[in-house]
Enzyme design. Structure first.
Site, PDB file in Angstrom:
ATOM      1  N   ILE A 150       9.135  -2.158   6.295  1.00  0.00           N
ATOM      2  CA  ILE A 150       8.551  -3.177   5.422  1.00  0.00           C
ATOM      3  C   ILE A 150       9.676  -3.604   4.487  1.00  0.00           C
ATOM      4  O   ILE A 150      10.365  -2.761   3.919  1.00  0.00           O
ATOM      5  CB  ILE A 150       7.360  -2.630   4.604  1.00  0.00           C
ATOM      6  CG1 ILE A 150       6.199  -2.297   5.537  1.00  0.00           C
ATOM      7  CG2 ILE A 150       6.932  -3.638   3.537  1.00  0.00           C
ATOM      8  CD1 ILE A 150       5.003  -1.699   4.839  1.00  0.00           C
ATOM      9  N   ALA A 151       9.858  -4.905   4.375  1.00  0.00           N
ATOM     10  CA  ALA A 151      10.923  -5.397   3.500  1.00  0.00           C
ATOM     11  C   ALA A 151      10.533  -6.749   2.924  1.00  0.00           C
ATOM     12  O   ALA A 151       9.868  -7.547   3.571  1.00  0.00           O
ATOM     13  CB  ALA A 151      12.243  -5.517   4.268  1.00  0.00           C
ATOM     14  N   GLU A 192       8.113   6.979   6.820  1.00  0.00           N
ATOM     15  CA  GLU A 192       9.155   7.672   6.062  1.00  0.00           C
ATOM     16  C   GLU A 192       9.716   6.689   5.050  1.00  0.00           C
ATOM     17  O   GLU A 192       9.838   5.499   5.337  1.00  0.00           O
ATOM     18  CB  GLU A 192      10.305   8.152   6.959  1.00  0.00           C
ATOM     19  CG  GLU A 192       9.944   9.256   7.916  1.00  0.00           C
ATOM     20  CD  GLU A 192       9.480   8.741   9.270  1.00  0.00           C
ATOM     21  OE1 GLU A 192       8.972   9.548  10.066  1.00  0.00           O
ATOM     22  OE2 GLU A 192       9.610   7.521   9.529  1.00  0.00           O
ATOM     23  N   ASN A 250      13.331   5.837  -3.419  1.00  0.00           N
ATOM     24  CA  ASN A 250      12.722   4.504  -3.440  1.00  0.00           C
ATOM     25  C   ASN A 250      11.344   4.573  -4.118  1.00  0.00           C
ATOM     26  O   ASN A 250      10.300   4.467  -3.486  1.00  0.00           O
ATOM     27  CB  ASN A 250      12.609   3.940  -2.020  1.00  0.00           C
ATOM     28  CG  ASN A 250      12.269   2.468  -2.015  1.00  0.00           C
ATOM     29  OD1 ASN A 250      11.843   1.905  -3.017  1.00  0.00           O
ATOM     30  ND2 ASN A 250      12.449   1.846  -0.860  1.00  0.00           N
ATOM     31  N   TYR A 300       3.014   2.535  -1.564  1.00  0.00           N
ATOM     32  CA  TYR A 300       2.253   3.224  -0.514  1.00  0.00           C
ATOM     33  C   TYR A 300       1.134   4.072  -1.112  1.00  0.00           C
ATOM     34  O   TYR A 300       0.027   4.120  -0.573  1.00  0.00           O
ATOM     35  CB  TYR A 300       3.181   4.073   0.353  1.00  0.00           C
ATOM     36  CG  TYR A 300       4.265   3.260   1.035  1.00  0.00           C
ATOM     37  CD1 TYR A 300       3.964   2.051   1.652  1.00  0.00           C
ATOM     38  CD2 TYR A 300       5.590   3.686   1.043  1.00  0.00           C
ATOM     39  CE1 TYR A 300       4.955   1.298   2.263  1.00  0.00           C
ATOM     40  CE2 TYR A 300       6.575   2.939   1.660  1.00  0.00           C
ATOM     41  CZ  TYR A 300       6.254   1.742   2.270  1.00  0.00           C
ATOM     42  OH  TYR A 300       7.227   1.000   2.871  1.00  0.00           O
TER      43      TYR A 300
END
Length: 150
Positions: free
Chosen positions: A72-73, A106, A111, A118
């Site tokens: 995801i970015a 992961e 981060n 999440y």
């Protein structure tokens, strides 16, 4: 952020996905890797598009009843506007539709923004993969979401 659509990936978005990936990760997938995901029967990818431009993406593999979120970015210039949440929400909705009972991912232990994102969606910390990331041997936090409800 207004005017952002979350839609299934198409090959016309691969260059934009690659651009966001390059700007977001120390080690990125190749263009060919993203292209191969288009024909991978296990892969599900969505893109965040604003005014025709890819500003984020998210992907996962679904195998039987489990999902593994692969990446995801969000483009650095578009962070902080909720696009990451929109992407995670879209992936979770796909999981619900496809009968997924658990999802894992992961994330770098450093981060904190991603970890908190999440957690907001019900992922919990369940383990560590030591020296998981090739670029700096950073550990990965393993997170799971096991409570999917329609």
């Amino acid at each position: 952020m207004s005017n952002v659509e979350i839609i299934p990936i198409e090959d016309k978005y691969i260059e934009g996905v690659l651009n966001v990936s390059i700007l977001s990760f120390p080690i990125t997938w190749s263009k060919e890797s993203f292209e191969q995901e288009l024909s991978n029967r296990y892969a599900r990818y969505v893109v965040a598009v604003k005014d025709g431009v890819v500003v984020g993406f998210g992907g996962m593999w679904i195998i039987i009843d489990e999902a593994h979120i692969t990446n995801i970015a969000v483009h650095p210039e578009f962070r902080g506007f909720g696009i990451g949440s929109m992407l995670v929400d879209a992936l979770i909705n796909i999981c619900k539709i496809e009968g997924v009972t658990a999802a894992t991912l992961e994330v770098r232990v450093s981060n904190f923004k991603a970890i908190n994102l999440y957690k907001k969606f019900g992922f919990v910390e369940e383990g560590i993969r030591k020296s998981y990331y090739e670029d700096n041997k950073e550990d990965a936090l393993i997170m799971w979401k096991r409570n999917f409800q329609l």
